[in-house]
Each structure stands twice: as C-alpha cells, then as structure tokens.
Design a protein around this motif. Structure first.
Motif, short mmCIF file in Angstrom:
data_model
loop_
_atom_site.label_atom_id
_atom_site.label_comp_id
_atom_site.label_asym_id
_atom_site.label_seq_id
_atom_site.Cartn_x
_atom_site.Cartn_y
_atom_site.Cartn_z
N UNK A 158 -1.14 8.33 -16.54
CA UNK A 158 -1.91 8.26 -15.29
C UNK A 158 -0.95 7.86 -14.18
N UNK A 159 -1.15 8.43 -12.99
CA UNK A 159 -0.30 8.09 -11.84
C UNK A 159 -1.18 7.61 -10.71
N UNK A 160 -0.85 6.47 -10.14
CA UNK A 160 -1.64 5.86 -9.07
C UNK A 160 -0.71 5.42 -7.96
N UNK A 161 -1.07 5.76 -6.72
CA UNK A 161 -0.24 5.30 -5.59
C UNK A 161 -0.36 3.78 -5.47
N UNK A 162 0.76 3.14 -5.20
CA UNK A 162 0.76 1.68 -5.10
C UNK A 162 0.30 1.23 -3.72
N UNK A 163 -0.32 0.07 -3.67
CA UNK A 163 -0.50 -0.61 -2.39
C UNK A 163 0.81 -1.32 -2.07
N UNK A 164 0.96 -1.74 -0.81
CA UNK A 164 2.18 -2.46 -0.43
C UNK A 164 2.33 -3.71 -1.28
N UNK A 165 1.21 -4.42 -1.50
CA UNK A 165 1.27 -5.68 -2.24
C UNK A 165 1.68 -5.43 -3.70
N UNK A 166 1.14 -4.39 -4.28
CA UNK A 166 1.47 -4.08 -5.68
C UNK A 166 2.94 -3.67 -5.79
N UNK A 167 3.40 -2.83 -4.86
CA UNK A 167 4.78 -2.38 -4.89
C UNK A 167 5.73 -3.57 -4.76
N UNK A 168 5.49 -4.42 -3.78
CA UNK A 168 6.36 -5.58 -3.59
C UNK A 168 6.29 -6.52 -4.78
N UNK A 169 5.10 -6.63 -5.37
CA UNK A 169 4.94 -7.49 -6.55
C UNK A 169 5.76 -6.98 -7.72
N UNK A 170 5.73 -5.66 -7.94
CA UNK A 170 6.50 -5.08 -9.04
C UNK A 170 7.99 -5.25 -8.77
N UNK A 171 8.39 -4.96 -7.55
CA UNK A 171 9.81 -5.06 -7.18
C UNK A 171 10.32 -6.49 -7.34
N UNK A 172 9.56 -7.44 -6.80
CA UNK A 172 9.99 -8.84 -6.84
C UNK A 172 10.09 -9.32 -8.28
N UNK A 173 9.22 -8.84 -9.14
CA UNK A 173 9.25 -9.25 -10.54
C UNK A 173 10.43 -8.59 -11.27
N UNK A 174 10.58 -7.28 -11.12
CA UNK A 174 11.63 -6.61 -11.89
C UNK A 174 13.02 -6.97 -11.38
N UNK A 175 13.13 -7.40 -10.12
CA UNK A 175 14.43 -7.82 -9.59
C UNK A 175 14.98 -9.05 -10.30
N UNK A 176 14.11 -9.80 -10.97
CA UNK A 176 14.61 -10.91 -11.79
C UNK A 176 15.67 -10.41 -12.78
#
Lengths: 329, 99
Positions: A158-176
């Motif tokens: 399944x593919x879903x467009x991210x919200x800004x908050x979701x995108x930043x949340x994923x980025x901030x987490x994976x950047x660890x």
C-alpha cells in the motif's frame, strides 16, 4: 559555453591509476600533516563508496593505520555485514562489529518511526515493512513529496502520501541510525587517535544526500569529488570484490529495500552523474540529452531539481553560524 | 475569492516568511524564492485540506501551488467542483496497488 565538444556517456571516464595515486597522496597529507592523526577509521556498509574509501585509506596509510567498523541494525540487509567482512579480509585491516540495534532501541528509533507511519497507516505494526519513496519527477513538473510504502505480513502493498508531520517524524527517527554510527566512528577515532573518513561521492555531497552530523560528518572525505560512475572505475582498478562492484546501490535504511533514486535522486546514478557534470560545465539540456538518454525537457527538470536541492539543503551544508567572526581560530 | 486569497497569503507569510509582510508578491514563485521546500508543500496541502474542506490527490504541481494566486485559483476550482467537507483526509490518498 560548453568546454566539451563530444558529449557521450563516456564523459566521466578518468585515468584510474593516476587518480588513485593523487587521492592517496592527499590522504597522507591530510591525515598525517594537516590533521596530525595516526590513521583513519571508517564505517563500511558493504557498498561501493565505503569500500573504495577503505581501499584508498589502507593503501595510502597502511593497513595497520586503517580500521573499519561494521554497524548493522534491525533493518540492515544481511548482505551488508557479509560484504563488509569481505572488505576487511581483502585489505587485512582490523575490523570491529558494533550491532547498533540496542542503541537504536534505547533511543526509541524504531518506536518513533513506527508511530509516525501509523499516523497515516493506522494498521502498521508487527510484521510490517516500509520505505519512503518519491514520485516520478522526470516526466512531469511535480513536487518531491514523499509517500510511505508499506508491506503487510501477508505481502500486501500500500502507498500513502505522507503528511508533513509524519514525514518529519520518520526522518527524525531514522536519522538516529546515521548519527549513532558516526558516534561510534568517533569513539574509535578517539581510541586510536585516528581521523574519521567520510564516504560520500560527488552527487551525494553536492545534493546533500546525508544526515547532518550523521554520515555528513567526517574529518576528510576522499571520494567527495568523484562521481559515482568514477568511483566504480576506481573500484575496478583497485580490485574491489566483484560482488560489491555489482551490488545495486541501496540506502540500507528501511525494512523494504529502497534504491537511492526512489528515495532521493530522480534518476539512477549514472544518469544523475552525467546531468550534474553537464550542468556544472554549463552545458545546455539539448547538448546532453542524447548522452543521458532523456529528452530535453526531462533534462531541464533534472537541472531544476539540482538547483532546487542545493537551495533547500543549505541548512545541511552550513557550518555553525557565529554572531561575529573569531579570527584567531 | 479575495477571502480565500487572504487566508492563503496569511498562512504562507506566517509559516514560510516568519511574518515578514511586504516581501511576497501574489504572483511570486515560491520555488524561485526558495521559501517552500517539499516538507513545506506537505504542510501547505494539510492546511488547504483542513481550511477549505477539499481533498487534494495527485495534483501537487507548481502549476497549482507555486504562488498565492495559483493557490487561490486552484482552491476556487476545487470548491466549485464537488468538494465534500466530510471526505477530508489527512494525508491519505486512494489506496494504490504497488508492485
């Protein structure tokens, strides 16, 4: 004005032997004379860039003065550690393995990332895999906005467009992941009084395809001036294991396999390299289109994307800003 | 339409120009000015969907979103279509089968 008369896909061919010698001389100057460190340490992922960097450091500084670190985690491909070990064996350098999953668990990296994904895919949970992807940016004028692709335990996608908050949340987490790896590289650098070698190639360096104070941080970056196409040429010359030369570039960051052009670049690296080179040389889209295998409008879009990314990633490239210059340092 | 324009302009100035009024023309390209990046576009989409009760699917192009005036025309077209406030989705797009 174009400085090159014949535009062919071989535009980026270099004299590998001469370039290797030049880089090795500069590595010695930088590490021993400028930085006054005793050797180099780097993270090796089993990918072409870190492998070639390891080869160059070991040849330049000596195998006793080069140390490599493998840092797998939960989402890493098993190929990464296996291929990384091949590098260590080929070079005869000391290698350390640090499983960073416990550190990432302690930082709640996976938990934070999964919570961000669940904000747009509520059913995302145990047994699911994911990656984030960009749309096709070459064939239409579009914004580079991310979607998340998830795979359920039963294999449904399944593919879903991210919200800004979701995108930043994923980025901030994976950047660890990249920042924890860099923390360990500097631990070993301190332990041995070595310098940390960074491994970005030119496209990654130019377009800021790195994590600030993660893989973007290093004491020296010996292949940052080389297009990935050229890194492969050096790999051939240096005798890098064939399996590493043939491995498709991957981010090795998400649980679903993700290519670098899905995640960051609009095209496979060979085409992006040519476009970046041509743009830097002042070539028009019309001059380069045939060599790249695109039409003129598509090259115009790539050029626009290169400019747009340079502007948008100023923050990632910026040094710490001071209130006033401190000239003594 | 003027009210739509003003609300859009207020959002852009507050969130991307840090309340510096007088800097942005209504036809100025956000991309050319470098004031909105791809994350900003996602924020803008959320704002438009919530504020105006419209759903924005695969319409994220500069033609629709790259200036105050373009945004105004885009939102007006959506509102004059069959925009259904009860179908506001926050980040969802129609499920796609992904190979």
């Amino acid at each position: 004005m174009s400085a090159i008369c014949a535009v062919t896909p071989d535009l980026l061919k270099l004299d590998a032997a001469a370039e290797v010698e030049r880089i090795e001389n500069r590595i010695r100057e930088i590490v021993f004379q400028q930085l006054k460190r005793k050797g180099a340490v780097l993270g090796v992922s089993g990918g072409i860039d870190s492998t070639v960097t390891a080869f160059l450091c070991a040849r330049a500084l000596g195998k006793e003065r080069t140390k490599i670190i493998f840092m797998p985690e939960k989402d890493s491909s098993s190929d990464s550690l296996r291929l990384g070990r091949q590098v260590g064996e080929a070079l005869g350098v000391e290698a350390f393995t640090e499983d960073i999953a416990p550190i990432l668990e302690a930082c709640r990296c996976y938990e934070r990332r999964d919570a961000a994904i669940r904000s747009v895919v509520p059913e995302y949970g145990e047994g699911y895999k994911s990656k984030i992807v960009l749309p096709n940016l070459i064939d239409d004028d579009r914004y580079a906005v991310f979607s998340v692709v998830v795979q359920s335990p039963s294999g449904e996608m399944k593919k879903v467009r991210l919200t800004a908050k979701a995108y930043l949340g994923i980025l901030a987490a994976t950047n660890f992941k990249q920042r924890v790896r860099k923390m360990l590289e500097y631990h070993y650098a301190d332990l041995f009084a070595f310098a940390v070698a960074g491994t970005p190639n030119r496209l990654e360096y130019d377009q800021a395809f790195f994590v600030k104070n993660g893989d973007g941080s290093a004491d020296f970056k010996p292949i940052a001036h080389l297009f990935k196409t050229q890194v492969y040429q050096l790999a051939e010359y240096l005798g890098v294991p064939r399996e590493i030369q043939d491995r498709p570039p991957t981010t090795d960051t998400y649980s679903l396999e993700q290519s670098q052009d899905e995640f960051y670049f609009a095209l496979p690296h060979a085409q992006m390299d040519l476009c970046l080179y041509a743009k830097n040389q002042g070539m028009s889209p019309a001059e380069i289109a045939d060599a790249v295998g695109l039409d003129e409008q598509q090259v115009e879009r790539v050029y626009a994307m290169i400019d747009s990314k340079r502007k948008a990633t100023y923050y990632l490239q910026a040094e710490p800003q001071l209130i006033e210059p401190i000239d003594e340092v | 339409m003027e009210q739509i324009k003003q609300e859009i302009r207020n959002f852009v100035v507050a969130n991307y120009l840090f309340n510096q009024e007088g800097v942005l023309g209504n036809d100025d390209s956000f991309m050319d000015l470098g004031i909105i990046d791809s994350t900003g576009i996602l924020e803008l989409v959320s704002f438009l969907q919530e504020k105006f009760g419209i759903e924005i699917d695969d319409e994220l192009s500069p033609e629709n979103l790259d200036s105050v005036n373009r945004l105004t025309r885009f939102v007006s077209r959506k509102l004059n279509g069959n925009a259904d406030p009860s179908s506001i989705s926050h980040g969802f797009m129609p499920e796609e089968n992904v190979a």
